[in-house]
Design an enzyme around this catalytic site. Structure first.
Site, mmCIF file in Angstrom:
data_model
loop_
_atom_site.group_PDB
_atom_site.id
_atom_site.type_symbol
_atom_site.label_atom_id
_atom_site.label_comp_id
_atom_site.label_asym_id
_atom_site.label_seq_id
_atom_site.Cartn_x
_atom_site.Cartn_y
_atom_site.Cartn_z
ATOM 1 N N GLY A 1 0.829 -1.213 0.000
ATOM 2 C CA GLY A 1 0.000 0.000 0.000
ATOM 3 C C GLY A 1 0.851 1.245 0.000
ATOM 4 N N ASN A 2 0.239 2.362 0.299
ATOM 5 C CA ASN A 2 0.994 3.607 0.410
ATOM 6 C C ASN A 2 0.355 4.464 1.494
ATOM 7 O OD1 ASN A 2 -0.987 5.552 -0.899
ATOM 8 N ND2 ASN A 2 -0.783 3.980 -2.485
ATOM 9 N N ARG A 3 0.958 5.603 1.770
ATOM 10 C CA ARG A 3 0.556 6.371 2.950
ATOM 11 C C ARG A 3 -0.557 7.377 2.676
ATOM 12 N NH1 ARG A 3 5.881 8.924 4.415
ATOM 13 N NH2 ARG A 3 4.485 10.314 5.556
ATOM 14 N N SER A 4 -1.123 7.382 1.506
ATOM 15 C CA SER A 4 -2.161 8.370 1.212
ATOM 16 C C SER A 4 -3.384 8.170 2.125
ATOM 17 C CB SER A 4 -2.590 8.257 -0.252
ATOM 18 O OG SER A 4 -3.614 9.187 -0.494
ATOM 19 N N ALA B 1 -3.497 7.941 -4.798
ATOM 20 C CA ALA B 1 -2.171 7.355 -5.022
ATOM 21 C C ALA B 1 -2.420 5.919 -5.485
ATOM 22 C CB ALA B 1 -1.372 7.380 -3.740
#
Ligand code: CTP
Length: 420
Positions: free
Chosen positions: A221-224, A288
């Site tokens: 995943g990502n931090r958005s 993102a």
């Protein structure tokens, strides 16, 4: 955004009304459904309630828990009569499928169930999408009833010819495609009532960050957080637009003025965006989106025992924004977002503007402390073919409003076209 009251009558085509509701809510409309008793024999109220997020009514004698309010409205303080309150709030009344019996009742002013009573009390535009057996469709009574209703101003979305519900039957009487019925409803619904500058515009926003499964419990995943996308959606709703948000894993409070399509992966985000894109005027692609995903996600949880290391092979995902840009129609404004780190951020942004054929790219330096993903503030530069516009560090709501002002100016000064 329009408030669509959907009347569903009994017939095999009632299942297609579910698709109509799905398309309408994805396009940002608020929908309430009334069914006839016969319709409930074909499709249950629970399906419509789940898709609209509102109670479904059949009889005038049952209490409406929402007291006649649409999903974007607060219920009134009193208990009104359902058929009167629903139509008073509706911008358009759509009957789909409209069976021969209901068409006959509407033509002659009968009011013997909630649907027909509501139709008699309605002062908003009426859209009828008939569906029935070919002989019922061709019967002079049905022809005369529909002609009478059309003469009185109802918009009839004609059925099509083809295979009918009963095995072996062919002819006129198939319900029109849900997208065509929605387009008809939108064509007669009044465009906005707030006097906002974006009244009548449909804004599609993507927000959050996608998650690509590695196994049954883990993901890439990502931090958005989705904060910027949600702020953009609220700012667009403030200006009177009807707003659809494709939300990828966003755990933030929801705005009752906005329609949400929740997704998890990049592939799901792509499907949701492709569905809503055709009807949108402005796309704000703030999500993102993963560029790579595990090639073979494991169905079960991977065990660590017996492993010295774990290699996860990844394959590229589709570039959703580039795909949408390739399918754009004249007049749509497409805005990309580029989260970059450090020097060269604006150059990367310019490259994306050209490569993805966008009208604007919003660049932010996510390496700067307190800015970008999880924070409540942001500082961005909006790149367009005409130049760049810097938005100093401020609350995401203010940054959102500044971005929309750039979009508004572009819409005013150009017939929007892609950057060359
Ligand atoms: N985007 C997209 N689909 C992807 C990746 C990105 O639609 N698979 C969109 C993002 O939502 C954003 C824009 O493209 O609006 C730019 O995203 P970004 O990740 O910065 O661009 P990439 O082309 O992936 O370039 P980079 O190599 O910098 O990751």
């Amino acid at each position: 955004m329009a408030r669509i009251l959907l009347g569903v009558t009994g017939g095999i085509a009632a299942y297609k009304a579910l698709e109509l509701v799905r398309l309408a809510t994805a396009a940002g409309h608020a929908v309430r459904v009334v069914q006839t008793e016969a319709a409930q024999r074909f499709v249950g109220a629970a399906s419509f309630a789940a898709l609209t997020g509102a109670p479904v009514l059949t009889s005038e004698w049952e209490r409406d828990p929402a007291r006649g309010a649409f999903p974007d409205q607060a219920p009134p303080g009193h208990d009104p009569l359902s058929h009167l309150e629903l139509v008073a709030n509706a911008d358009v009344f759509v009957v789909a499928p409209a069976g021969a019996n209901t068409i006959a009742k509407l033509a002659h002013g009968l009011a013997d169930n909630l649907l027909s009573s509501a139709a008699l009390a309605a002062t908003c535009p009426l859209v009828l999408a008939p569906a029935m057996n070919v002989h019922m469709w061709e019967h002079p009574a049905t022809r005369a009833n529909l002609a009478l209703l059309a003469e009185r101003g109802a918009l009839v979305v004609a059925p099509t010819e083809g295979r009918l519900g009963s095995i072996g039957e062919w002819g006129m009487g198939r319900l029109a495609e849900p997208a065509a019925i929605l387009a008809a409803a939108e064509s007669v619904a009044p465009a906005g009532d707030g006097g906002g500058p974006w009244d009548g515009l449909h804004v599609l926003v993507t927000a959050g960050g996608t998650r690509e499964p590695i196994d049954a419990v883990r993901y890439v995943g990502n931090r958005s957080s989705g904060r910027m996308g949600f702020a953009l959606a609220a700012a667009a709703a403030d200006r009177g637009a009807r707003v659809t948000v494709v939300a990828a894993n966003v755990a933030l409070p929801r705005d009752p003025r906005v329609a949400y399509l929740d997704v998890t992966t990049a592939a799901e985000l792509q499907v949701a965006c492709e569905e809503a894109f055709a009807s949108c005027d402005v796309l704000l692609m703030a999500a993102a989106v993963a560029d790579f995903r595990p090639t073979e996600p494991a169905a079960n949880k991977l065990k660590k025992s017996g492993r010295a290391e774990l290699l996860v092979r990844m394959e590229p995902t589709a570039d959703v924004l580039s795909g949408l840009s390739a399918a754009r129609r004249p007049g749509q404004v497409l805005v990309g977002f580029a989260a970059e780190t450090g020097a060269g951020a604006l150059d990367y942004g310019r490259q994306k503007l050209a490569r993805k054929r966008l009208d604007a790219v919003v660049v932010n330096d996510v390496a700067a402390p307190g800015i970008g993903f999880e924070g409540g503030e942001n500082e961005v530069t909006v790149l367009t073919a005409a130049g760049e516009h810097h938005v100093a560090r401020s609350a995401k709501s203010e940054v959102a409003s500044a971005i929309l002002s750039v979009v508004e100016r572009m819409r005013e000064t150009t017939t929007a076209g892609p950057a060359q």
